[in-house]
Design a protein around this motif. Structure first.
Motif, short mmCIF file in Angstrom:
data_model
loop_
_atom_site.label_atom_id
_atom_site.label_comp_id
_atom_site.label_asym_id
_atom_site.label_seq_id
_atom_site.Cartn_x
_atom_site.Cartn_y
_atom_site.Cartn_z
N GLN A 178 0.74 -1.17 0.11
CA GLN A 178 -0.06 0.06 0.13
C GLN A 178 0.79 1.16 0.09
O GLN A 178 0.73 2.19 -0.76
CB GLN A 178 -0.95 -0.07 1.24
N ALA A 179 1.95 1.24 0.86
CA ALA A 179 2.75 2.44 0.93
C ALA A 179 3.48 2.61 -0.57
O ALA A 179 3.78 3.66 -1.15
CB ALA A 179 3.69 2.23 1.85
N LEU A 180 3.92 1.45 -1.27
CA LEU A 180 4.47 1.53 -2.61
C LEU A 180 3.61 2.21 -3.56
O LEU A 180 3.90 3.27 -4.23
CB LEU A 180 4.69 0.14 -2.87
N ALA A 181 2.34 1.86 -3.49
CA ALA A 181 1.43 2.26 -4.26
C ALA A 181 1.13 3.60 -4.15
O ALA A 181 0.77 4.69 -5.14
CB ALA A 181 -0.12 1.39 -4.48
N ARG A 182 0.72 4.17 -2.75
CA ARG A 182 0.61 5.50 -2.38
C ARG A 182 1.55 6.52 -2.73
O ARG A 182 1.34 7.55 -3.36
CB ARG A 182 0.19 5.43 -1.05
N GLU A 183 2.61 6.04 -2.45
CA GLU A 183 3.63 7.15 -2.43
C GLU A 183 4.09 7.13 -4.26
O GLU A 183 4.75 8.47 -4.52
CB GLU A 183 5.15 6.51 -1.92
N THR A 184 4.02 6.03 -4.86
CA THR A 184 4.27 6.29 -6.25
C THR A 184 3.41 6.98 -6.97
O THR A 184 3.82 7.78 -7.77
CB THR A 184 4.35 4.71 -6.80
N TRP A 185 2.07 7.18 -6.52
CA TRP A 185 0.96 7.90 -7.26
C TRP A 185 1.22 9.51 -6.55
O TRP A 185 1.38 10.24 -7.39
CB TRP A 185 -0.22 7.57 -6.72
N GLU A 186 1.47 9.68 -5.41
CA GLU A 186 1.62 11.18 -4.68
C GLU A 186 2.97 11.87 -5.33
O GLU A 186 3.05 13.09 -5.73
CB GLU A 186 1.69 11.03 -3.33
N GLU A 187 4.09 10.97 -5.44
CA GLU A 187 5.17 11.80 -5.96
C GLU A 187 5.34 11.39 -7.25
O GLU A 187 6.02 12.40 -7.92
CB GLU A 187 6.40 10.79 -5.28
N ALA A 188 4.88 10.63 -7.82
CA ALA A 188 5.25 10.53 -9.50
C ALA A 188 3.94 10.12 -10.34
O ALA A 188 4.04 10.54 -11.65
CB ALA A 188 6.00 9.20 -9.69
N GLY A 189 2.71 10.42 -9.72
CA GLY A 189 1.68 10.38 -10.47
C GLY A 189 1.43 9.05 -11.32
O GLY A 189 0.52 9.20 -12.31
N LEU A 190 2.05 7.94 -11.01
CA LEU A 190 2.18 6.84 -11.61
C LEU A 190 1.27 5.65 -10.95
O LEU A 190 1.31 5.57 -9.61
CB LEU A 190 3.35 6.11 -11.97
N GLN A 191 0.20 4.85 -11.58
CA GLN A 191 -0.21 3.79 -10.80
C GLN A 191 0.74 2.56 -11.04
O GLN A 191 1.27 2.09 -12.07
CB GLN A 191 -1.56 3.29 -11.52
N VAL A 192 0.89 2.05 -9.79
CA VAL A 192 1.67 0.58 -10.06
C VAL A 192 1.26 -0.47 -10.89
O VAL A 192 2.11 -1.16 -11.46
CB VAL A 192 2.12 0.12 -8.55
N GLY A 193 0.01 -0.52 -11.07
CA GLY A 193 -0.57 -1.44 -11.88
C GLY A 193 -0.31 -1.36 -13.22
O GLY A 193 -0.58 -1.88 -14.27
N ALA A 194 0.05 -0.13 -13.63
CA ALA A 194 0.50 0.25 -15.14
C ALA A 194 1.96 0.13 -15.39
O ALA A 194 2.37 0.11 -16.59
CB ALA A 194 0.01 1.93 -15.48
N LEU A 195 2.73 -0.21 -14.39
CA LEU A 195 4.20 -0.37 -14.53
C LEU A 195 4.47 -1.80 -15.08
O LEU A 195 3.61 -2.78 -14.82
CB LEU A 195 4.83 -0.17 -13.25
N ASN A 196 5.72 -2.21 -15.62
CA ASN A 196 5.96 -3.44 -16.18
C ASN A 196 6.93 -4.08 -15.19
O ASN A 196 7.85 -3.12 -14.62
CB ASN A 196 6.46 -3.40 -17.63
N ALA A 197 6.79 -5.31 -15.20
CA ALA A 197 7.82 -6.04 -14.45
C ALA A 197 8.16 -5.73 -13.10
O ALA A 197 9.46 -5.26 -12.44
CB ALA A 197 9.19 -6.01 -15.39
N LEU A 198 7.21 -5.30 -12.29
CA LEU A 198 7.47 -4.70 -10.62
C LEU A 198 7.87 -5.80 -9.94
O LEU A 198 7.29 -7.00 -10.04
CB LEU A 198 6.03 -4.13 -10.27
N GLN A 199 9.07 -5.76 -9.12
CA GLN A 199 9.33 -6.67 -8.28
C GLN A 199 10.34 -5.99 -7.34
O GLN A 199 10.92 -4.82 -7.28
CB GLN A 199 10.47 -7.66 -9.20
N HIS A 200 10.16 -6.79 -6.20
CA HIS A 200 10.90 -6.36 -4.89
C HIS A 200 12.51 -6.63 -5.19
O HIS A 200 12.86 -7.89 -5.65
CB HIS A 200 10.45 -7.40 -3.60
N GLY A 201 13.38 -5.83 -5.21
CA GLY A 201 14.99 -5.83 -5.44
C GLY A 201 15.66 -6.07 -4.05
O GLY A 201 16.69 -6.72 -4.34
N GLY A 202 15.19 -5.74 -3.06
CA GLY A 202 16.03 -5.78 -1.77
C GLY A 202 15.70 -4.63 -0.80
O GLY A 202 14.79 -4.15 -0.64
#
Length: 277
Positions: A178-202
């Motif tokens: 939820q934090a990933l999705a909220r912050e990605t929208w607030e800071e970058a105006g992007l929906q995480v569902g619209a991004l490609n190959a989203l994965q946890h890196g470390g």
């Protein structure tokens, strides 16, 4: 050989940054115990600067006493009042100008077992030695270039420095996704569902002195970072006023700018992890 390893300046920066990220407290600290559970730590003598009556009037008693064989700062009160007790303490610290910038944002507070036992104002977490969580997103264009943001000059921390595409705290109300999705929208105006190959890196761990409270703070934080591709034709657009601008840079340029100190320490170490260092 990894391209990052061929850049000695960047490699040297990473080695120094990792040392800076894991440093002992600048002064002795004592455990902070609320309702019998350790939730953080404070610099020795730090809480002597506030009047105990600020808590007594709110049903809580603040005292310096022995706990598990060592001196600790203890707040007595019912377990279900941990959040109120901590926020009462935070308000007393704010009124005495002894905490960081007040955010009106609650962060989760955990016991040593990792169980959430309450929440507290974000501005007080460093002086109270409370462990926090953050999330970053490394955003790539299809051609491999990296989206980065320049932090607004009005940001209370690291104004004007460069950062990953998104970096923010995990609030008490959020899970990590939820934090990933909220912050990605607030800071970058992007929906995480619209991004490609989203994965946890470390993740990157921090334990280092902090300037809050006149240098009496201590930062304890885990940063989980993710990577994703921003599709062609899609560009970030800040929504919350905390970003001055976005740039799309080749990885080599990003490495050089990190080594030159143009990025925050947190972002630089996330980028190092992404690059395999």
């Amino acid at each position: 050989m990894n391209a990052a390893v061929q850049n000695p300046s960047f490699e040297a920066w990473v080695a120094g940054a990792r040392q800076s990220a894991r440093r002992p407290p600048a002064q002795p600290r004592q455990a902070l115990v609320v309702a019998g559970q350790v939730v953080g730590s404070v610099a020795e003598g730090f809480l002597n600067q506030i009047s105990p009556c600020r808590l007594l009037g709110k049903r809580y008693k603040l005292s310096n006493q022995e706990h598990s064989g060592a001196m600790a700062w203890c707040i007595d009160g019912p377990a279900d009042a941990t959040t109120d007790a901590l926020n009462t303490l935070a308000a007393a610290l704010r009124d005495a100008a002894l905490c960081g910038p007040w955010r009106d944002e609650q962060l989760a507070v955990c016991n040593p077992a990792g169980e959430v036992v309450g929440t507290v104002e974000r501005g007080a977490v460093r002086v109270l030695g409370i462990t926090t969580r953050a999330v970053h997103l490394v955003g790539l264009a299809p051609d491999g270039r990296m989206w980065v943001q320049k932090r607004s000059m009005t940001k209370p921390n690291n104004p004007g420095l460069w950062d990953t595409l998104m970096g923010g705290m995990v609030s008490a109300a959020d899970t990590l996704p939820q934090a990933l999705a909220r912050e990605t929208w607030e800071e970058a105006g992007l929906q995480v569902g619209a991004l490609n190959a989203l994965q946890h890196g470390g993740h990157v761990d921090f334990s280092r002195p902090s300037r809050e409270g006149g240098g009496a703070g201590y930062m304890l934080e885990r940063i989980d970072w993710f990577r994703a591709e921003v599709p062609a034709g899609m560009e970030p657009c800040n929504q919350d006023g905390e970003v001055e601008r976005f740039d799309l840079l080749p990885p080599g340029t990003v490495r050089d700018q990190v080594a030159q100190g143009q990025f925050t320490l947190e972002a630089g170490l996330v980028i190092a992890g992404f690059l395999g260092l």
